[in-house]
Scaffold this active site. Structure first.
Site: not given
Length: 377
Positions: A275, A323
Site C-alpha cells: 500500500y 495508478y
C-alpha cells in the site's frame, strides 16, 4: 479446506466518475465481478465491505446473506475481509462471499462523513498541534527515518519514479508519462519532505472480489487464485504514539503471520504489493516484512530491484502514486495481485506464482496481509 478467489473486477471506469454515487460504485464493481465469475447476486451468501454498510450493500444488490463482515480499519480493511471470508468459508458459515469497495474520493457523490469527531483520541491529542491529515501526520515518521538512517530526498523520490515506470505499462493508470527524480523534487512541496509526486492520487472508483472453496473453483470460468496465508493487526490511531516511528508493529505482525501461515520464506515471493498512499510506505513494508534490513530499503529501491526486470517486482499496477487512489486503496492492491496470479496483468511478471499483498489503514493504525498463489498448496 483451501479458499480461492474466483471473481475479481474493478469499476468500469477509474479516475473521475461524477455521474455515479458511492454505493453505485460498489454495485458497478460487484456486477463486474459477478460477470467475471459467471454468477449472479442470488449465488452470494456472504457480504463484506468497508466505507459503506454491508446492510446497504446487501439490500442494494438484492442479496440475503447468512454471513456479513463490516470490519472497517481504513484502507487495509479489504485484506482483513479476505482473511475473515476465508475463515468463514472454511467454517461453513458461507459458501460464496462478495467483498466490495467503492469510493467517490474525488467527486464526493454520495460519500458519507468521517467518523471520530472532537472526542476521538486524534482530535484531542494530535490535531491541536496542527496536524491536517495524512500528509502532515506521515511526515513525522519519515523525518525520523531520514535522520536515523540517512535516507535522502532523492531516494524517497525514486519510489515515485519506479512506480511511474510500472504505470506506463498499464492502460488504466491515471498517470503514465515517465518522470525523473528531478521531476519529483521540482514538484510542489505539500508537507515537508513530501512533494506532490510523492503523494497519492485522489480519484473515484472501486473493486470487488468473490471467494469460495477451492473444491468449487473448477465451476468458475477463470483460473482460481488461492489464498495461501493471511495476517492482520492494529497498533495505534495516533502516529505520535507508535512504538517506533521508523517501523510499523502492525506491518510486522500481519506480514509475519501471513508468511508463516502460507509456509513461505522471502525467496518464495515473486511479486509484491505494498500500500503506497505516500512514497515512504513501500520502504516500511520491505523492511518490516524482512525483505530488507533496517535502513536498507531506500538503496534497494534506488538500485532498481523493484522496477520492471528487478529482483522483486513491487506495485506493478503503478500504485496509489500513479495508478489510482480513491482513499481506501487496499482493494486495488488485491486486484493487482489477483491479475498477476492469473497471468493477466498489463505489466505481467513472467512466471510469478506467489504474490504478497500488504495493506495499511490510517497512519500505521492497522495492517492486513494476504499471500496468494496460482497453484494449490
Amino acid at each position: 479446506m483451501t479458499v480461492a478467489i474466483v471473481g475479481a473486477a474493478e469499476t468500469t471506469e477509474l479516475g473521475r466518475i461524477p455521474d455515479m454515487s458511492q454505493i453505485q460504485l460498489h454495485a458497478d464493481a460487484a456486477l463486474n465481478a459477478f460477470a467475471d465469475a459467471g454468477i449472479r447476486a442470488r449465488d452470494i451468501d456472504g457480504v463484506a465491505t468497508a466505507g459503506e454498510s454491508p446492510v446497504n450493500i446487501a439490500h442494494y444488490l438484492g442479496i440475503a446473506p447468512r454471513w456479513v463482515d463490516g470490519s472497517s480499519v481504513g484502507g487495509c480493511s479489504f485484506m482483513l475481509h479476505v482473511r475473515h471470508a476465508a475463515a468463514a468459508i472454511e467454517a461453513g458459515y458461507a459458501h460464496t462471499v462478495l467483498i466490495t469497495h467503492g469510493e467517490s474520493g474525488r467527486s464526493g457523490v454520495g460519500r458519507g462523513g468521517r467518523g471520530g469527531g472532537g472526542g476521538s483520541l486524534l482530535a484531542q491529542f494530535e490535531s491541536p498541534y496542527g496536524s491536517m491529515g495524512p500528509t502532515t501526520m506521515f511526515t513525522i515518521g519519515v523525518l525520523r527515518y531520514m535522520k536515523q538512517y540517512g535516507m535522502t530526498h532523492e531516494q524517497l523520490a525514486m519510489v515515485a519514479v519506479v512506480q511511474r515506470e510500472w504505470a506506463g505499462m498499464n492502460p488504466r493508470a491515471s498517470y503514465r508519462d515517465p518522470i525523473t527524480v528531478d521531476d519529483v523534487l521540482n514538484s510542489r512541496m505539500i508537507a515537508y519532505p513530501f512533494h506532490l509526486l510523492e503523494c497519492c492520487l485522489v480519484t473515484d472508483g472501486g473493486g470487488a472480489l468473490i471467494l469460495t472453496s477451492a473444491e468449487r473453483a473448477a465451476d468458475f470460468p477463470h483460473k482460481p487464485v488461492y489464498i495461501l496465508g493471511s495476517g492482520e493487526s492494529v497498533e495505534t490511531p495516533m502516529v505520535s504514539q507508535m512504538k517506533d516511528l521508523t517501523s510499523s508493529q502492525a506491518f510486522r505482525i500481519a506480514g509475519s503471520e501471513a508468511m508463516r501461515s502460507a509456509g513461505i520464506n522471502h525467496g518464495d515471493v515473486d511479486h509484491m504489493m505494498v500500500y503506497d498512499a505516500f512514497a515512504h510506505l513501500p520502504i516500511w513494508g520491505l523492511e518490516d516484512l524482512g525483505f530488507c534490513g533496517r535502513g536498507e530499503a531506500p538503496a534497494f529501491i534506488e538500485d532498481g530491484n523493484t522496477r520492471p526486470g528487478g529482483t522483486l517486482p513491487l506495485n506493478t499496477n503503478g500504485g496509489g502514486l500513479s495508478y489510482m487512489h480513491s482513499g481506501m486503496y487496499g482493494m486495488y492492491a488485491l486486484q493487482e495481485s489477483v491479475r498477476q496470479m492469473r497471468g493477466t496483468a498489463p505489466a505481467q511478471v513472467p512466471g510469478a506464482a506467489v504474490s504478497l499483498c500488504l495493506g495499511v489503514g490510517g497512519m500505521f493504525a492497522a495492517s492486513g496481509c494476504i499471500v496468494m498463489g496460482n497453484e494449490l498448496p
